[in-house]
Scaffold this motif. Structure first.
Motif, PDB file in Angstrom:
ATOM      1  N   MET A   1       0.977  -1.154   0.100  1.00  0.00           N
ATOM      2  CA  MET A   1       0.132  -0.004  -0.030  1.00  0.00           C
ATOM      3  C   MET A   1       0.732   1.224  -0.137  1.00  0.00           C
ATOM      4  SD  MET A   1      -3.247   0.663   2.346  1.00  0.00           S
ATOM      5  CE  MET A   1      -4.100   1.931   2.536  1.00  0.00           C
ATOM      6  N   ASN A   2       0.404   2.230  -0.666  1.00  0.00           N
ATOM      7  CA  ASN A   2       1.186   3.507  -0.828  1.00  0.00           C
ATOM      8  C   ASN A   2       1.436   4.230   0.359  1.00  0.00           C
ATOM      9  OD1 ASN A   2       1.568   3.052  -3.562  1.00  0.00           O
ATOM     10  ND2 ASN A   2       0.120   4.538  -4.097  1.00  0.00           N
ATOM     11  N   GLU A   3       2.506   4.942   0.805  1.00  0.00           N
ATOM     12  CA  GLU A   3       2.732   5.400   1.964  1.00  0.00           C
ATOM     13  C   GLU A   3       2.027   6.891   1.673  1.00  0.00           C
ATOM     14  OE1 GLU A   3       6.265   7.729   4.258  1.00  0.00           O
ATOM     15  OE2 GLU A   3       6.591   5.608   3.553  1.00  0.00           O
ATOM     16  N   LEU A   4       1.227   7.210   2.563  1.00  0.00           N
ATOM     17  CA  LEU A   4       0.889   8.683   2.564  1.00  0.00           C
ATOM     18  C   LEU A   4       1.637   9.859   2.821  1.00  0.00           C
ATOM     19  CD1 LEU A   4      -2.447   8.111   4.856  1.00  0.00           C
ATOM     20  CD2 LEU A   4      -2.515   8.097   2.176  1.00  0.00           C
ATOM     21  N   ILE A   5       1.567  10.719   1.664  1.00  0.00           N
ATOM     22  CA  ILE A   5       2.534  11.951   1.676  1.00  0.00           C
ATOM     23  C   ILE A   5       1.343  12.933   2.030  1.00  0.00           C
ATOM     24  CG2 ILE A   5       3.908  11.071  -0.119  1.00  0.00           C
ATOM     25  CD1 ILE A   5       2.607  13.360  -1.726  1.00  0.00           C
ATOM     26  N   LYS A   6       2.175  13.939   2.668  1.00  0.00           N
ATOM     27  CA  LYS A   6       1.244  15.170   3.232  1.00  0.00           C
ATOM     28  C   LYS A   6       1.244  16.131   1.939  1.00  0.00           C
ATOM     29  CE  LYS A   6       0.945  17.001   7.704  1.00  0.00           C
ATOM     30  NZ  LYS A   6      -0.357  17.002   7.876  1.00  0.00           N
ATOM     31  N   LEU A   7      -0.085  16.534   1.602  1.00  0.00           N
ATOM     32  CA  LEU A   7       0.008  17.636   0.436  1.00  0.00           C
ATOM     33  C   LEU A   7      -0.029  19.091   1.389  1.00  0.00           C
ATOM     34  CD1 LEU A   7      -2.838  15.995  -1.798  1.00  0.00           C
ATOM     35  CD2 LEU A   7      -0.078  15.918  -1.944  1.00  0.00           C
ATOM     36  N   ASP A   8       0.352  20.046   0.770  1.00  0.00           N
ATOM     37  CA  ASP A   8       0.328  21.240   1.226  1.00  0.00           C
ATOM     38  C   ASP A   8      -0.667  22.072   0.349  1.00  0.00           C
ATOM     39  OD1 ASP A   8       1.745  22.202  -1.015  1.00  0.00           O
ATOM     40  OD2 ASP A   8       3.671  22.578  -0.011  1.00  0.00           O
ATOM     41  N   ASP A   9      -0.949  23.319   0.536  1.00  0.00           N
ATOM     42  CA  ASP A   9      -1.979  24.115  -0.038  1.00  0.00           C
ATOM     43  C   ASP A   9      -1.541  24.106  -1.656  1.00  0.00           C
ATOM     44  OD1 ASP A   9      -3.494  24.537   2.083  1.00  0.00           O
ATOM     45  OD2 ASP A   9      -2.733  26.542   2.700  1.00  0.00           O
ATOM     46  N   LEU A  10      -0.372  24.382  -1.821  1.00  0.00           N
ATOM     47  CA  LEU A  10      -0.074  24.328  -3.432  1.00  0.00           C
ATOM     48  C   LEU A  10      -0.133  22.999  -3.917  1.00  0.00           C
ATOM     49  CD1 LEU A  10       1.162  25.715  -5.727  1.00  0.00           C
ATOM     50  CD2 LEU A  10       3.546  25.265  -4.966  1.00  0.00           C
ATOM     51  N   ASP A  11       0.089  21.972  -3.532  1.00  0.00           N
ATOM     52  CA  ASP A  11      -0.408  20.475  -4.013  1.00  0.00           C
ATOM     53  C   ASP A  11      -1.559  20.491  -4.133  1.00  0.00           C
ATOM     54  OD1 ASP A  11       2.571  19.705  -3.841  1.00  0.00           O
ATOM     55  OD2 ASP A  11       2.271  19.015  -1.794  1.00  0.00           O
ATOM     56  N   ARG A  12      -2.340  20.859  -3.268  1.00  0.00           N
ATOM     57  CA  ARG A  12      -3.827  20.699  -3.470  1.00  0.00           C
ATOM     58  C   ARG A  12      -4.161  21.469  -4.359  1.00  0.00           C
ATOM     59  NH1 ARG A  12      -3.383  19.220   1.686  1.00  0.00           N
ATOM     60  NH2 ARG A  12      -3.370  21.402   2.819  1.00  0.00           N
ATOM     61  N   GLN A  13      -3.980  22.682  -4.695  1.00  0.00           N
ATOM     62  CA  GLN A  13      -4.485  23.777  -5.633  1.00  0.00           C
ATOM     63  C   GLN A  13      -4.026  23.306  -7.033  1.00  0.00           C
ATOM     64  OE1 GLN A  13      -2.427  27.219  -4.162  1.00  0.00           O
ATOM     65  NE2 GLN A  13      -4.289  28.147  -3.608  1.00  0.00           N
ATOM     66  N   ILE A  14      -2.827  22.712  -7.178  1.00  0.00           N
ATOM     67  CA  ILE A  14      -2.442  22.116  -8.411  1.00  0.00           C
ATOM     68  C   ILE A  14      -3.106  20.945  -8.903  1.00  0.00           C
ATOM     69  CG2 ILE A  14      -0.483  20.720  -9.540  1.00  0.00           C
ATOM     70  CD1 ILE A  14       1.647  22.646  -8.127  1.00  0.00           C
ATOM     71  N   LEU A  15      -3.514  19.980  -7.793  1.00  0.00           N
ATOM     72  CA  LEU A  15      -4.285  18.821  -8.079  1.00  0.00           C
ATOM     73  C   LEU A  15      -5.545  19.036  -8.359  1.00  0.00           C
ATOM     74  CD1 LEU A  15      -4.106  15.581  -8.073  1.00  0.00           C
ATOM     75  CD2 LEU A  15      -4.392  15.892  -5.630  1.00  0.00           C
ATOM     76  N   GLU A  16      -6.005  19.829  -7.857  1.00  0.00           N
ATOM     77  CA  GLU A  16      -7.583  20.323  -8.181  1.00  0.00           C
ATOM     78  C   GLU A  16      -7.723  20.780  -9.458  1.00  0.00           C
ATOM     79  OE1 GLU A  16     -11.367  22.516  -5.750  1.00  0.00           O
ATOM     80  OE2 GLU A  16      -9.531  22.411  -4.844  1.00  0.00           O
ATOM     81  N   THR A  17      -6.704  21.711  -9.833  1.00  0.00           N
ATOM     82  CA  THR A  17      -6.831  22.292 -11.385  1.00  0.00           C
ATOM     83  C   THR A  17      -6.796  21.189 -12.345  1.00  0.00           C
ATOM     84  OG1 THR A  17      -5.797  24.378 -10.174  1.00  0.00           O
ATOM     85  CG2 THR A  17      -5.798  24.177 -12.696  1.00  0.00           C
ATOM     86  N   LEU A  18      -5.748  20.302 -12.261  1.00  0.00           N
ATOM     87  CA  LEU A  18      -5.769  19.293 -12.935  1.00  0.00           C
ATOM     88  C   LEU A  18      -6.928  18.160 -13.097  1.00  0.00           C
ATOM     89  CD1 LEU A  18      -1.768  18.649 -12.418  1.00  0.00           C
ATOM     90  CD2 LEU A  18      -2.728  19.739 -14.489  1.00  0.00           C
ATOM     91  N   MET A  19      -7.305  18.109 -11.852  1.00  0.00           N
ATOM     92  CA  MET A  19      -8.435  17.259 -11.985  1.00  0.00           C
ATOM     93  C   MET A  19      -9.695  17.911 -12.688  1.00  0.00           C
ATOM     94  SD  MET A  19      -8.540  16.029  -7.843  1.00  0.00           S
ATOM     95  CE  MET A  19     -10.158  15.509  -7.903  1.00  0.00           C
ATOM     96  N   ASN A  20      -9.915  19.230 -12.631  1.00  0.00           N
ATOM     97  CA  ASN A  20     -10.838  19.860 -13.588  1.00  0.00           C
ATOM     98  C   ASN A  20     -10.350  19.879 -14.912  1.00  0.00           C
ATOM     99  OD1 ASN A  20     -12.441  20.499 -11.529  1.00  0.00           O
ATOM    100  ND2 ASN A  20     -11.371  22.261 -10.816  1.00  0.00           N
ATOM    101  N   ASP A  21      -9.127  20.319 -15.333  1.00  0.00           N
ATOM    102  CA  ASP A  21      -8.852  20.118 -16.581  1.00  0.00           C
ATOM    103  C   ASP A  21      -7.151  19.622 -16.809  1.00  0.00           C
ATOM    104  OD1 ASP A  21      -8.003  20.735 -19.311  1.00  0.00           O
ATOM    105  OD2 ASP A  21      -8.523  22.838 -19.181  1.00  0.00           O
ATOM    106  N   GLY A  51       1.458   7.992  -6.014  1.00  0.00           N
ATOM    107  CA  GLY A  51       0.434   7.390  -6.405  1.00  0.00           C
ATOM    108  C   GLY A  51      -0.709   8.029  -6.501  1.00  0.00           C
ATOM    109  N   ILE A  52      -0.781   9.191  -6.274  1.00  0.00           N
ATOM    110  CA  ILE A  52      -1.982  10.091  -5.994  1.00  0.00           C
ATOM    111  C   ILE A  52      -2.437  10.387  -7.641  1.00  0.00           C
ATOM    112  CG2 ILE A  52      -2.880  12.546  -5.312  1.00  0.00           C
ATOM    113  CD1 ILE A  52      -0.877  12.337  -3.079  1.00  0.00           C
TER     114      ILE A  52
END
Length: 153
Positions: A1-21, A51-52
């Motif tokens: 199982m993948n080890e959980l990594i901590k996402l900061d605000d920038l990671d979350r913003q990048i990920l959310e933007t990529l999830m939308n487009d 693996g996120i």
């Protein structure tokens, strides 16, 4: 199982933007979040390595392709040991688009897409219920999909 990594605000913003487009360029992301494109690249690669981010996909309108019937089928197997062989056979059915191994009333819960009720009837009788490991099924036809979204990062 993948080890959980901590996402900061920038990671979350990048990920959310990529999830939308997923077509947004690293340069555009960098500009939007006031960082360098290299920073965006490093962050995305970190999320891929963890693996996120597991890939990108093209979303299609199933109705535009002629798939008018969406249904969910609860499948009961004769025995728990039948799971792997039943799953192999379910994977061969192109109408099965998702499958879940579940607790509760069913051993396996699948999502099927068909072009018509007649096709669904054929798939149920001649394909799915013909799998020797399948003891019984219960079919739920979806009337609409009013909520469809990803989890928030």
């Amino acid at each position: 199982m993948n080890e959980l990594i901590k996402l900061d605000d920038l990671d979350r913003q990048i990920l959310e933007t990529l999830m939308n487009d997923a077509r947004v360029t690293y340069a555009e992301l960098a500009k939007r979040f006031s960082v360098s494109p290299a920073t965006v690249h490093v962050r995305v690669e970190k999320m891929k390595s963890a693996g996120i981010i597991t890939g990108t996909e093209v979303l299609v309108d199933t109705k535009a392709l002629g798939y008018d019937v969406c249904c969910f089928i609860g499948i009961n197997l004769y025995a728990a040991r039948d799971y792997h062989s039943a799953l192999e056979k379910l994977e061969q059915l192109e109408e099965v688009v998702e499958a879940y191994y579940t607790t509760g009333a069913y051993n396996i819960f699948v999502k099927l897409m068909c072009r018509s009720i007649e096709e669904l009837q054929y798939v149920l009788i001649d394909k799915l219920q013909a799998i020797k490991e399948v003891q019984s099924t219960e079919t739920l036809i979806s009337l609409q999909n009013p909520i469809k979204r990803n989890v928030r990062p």
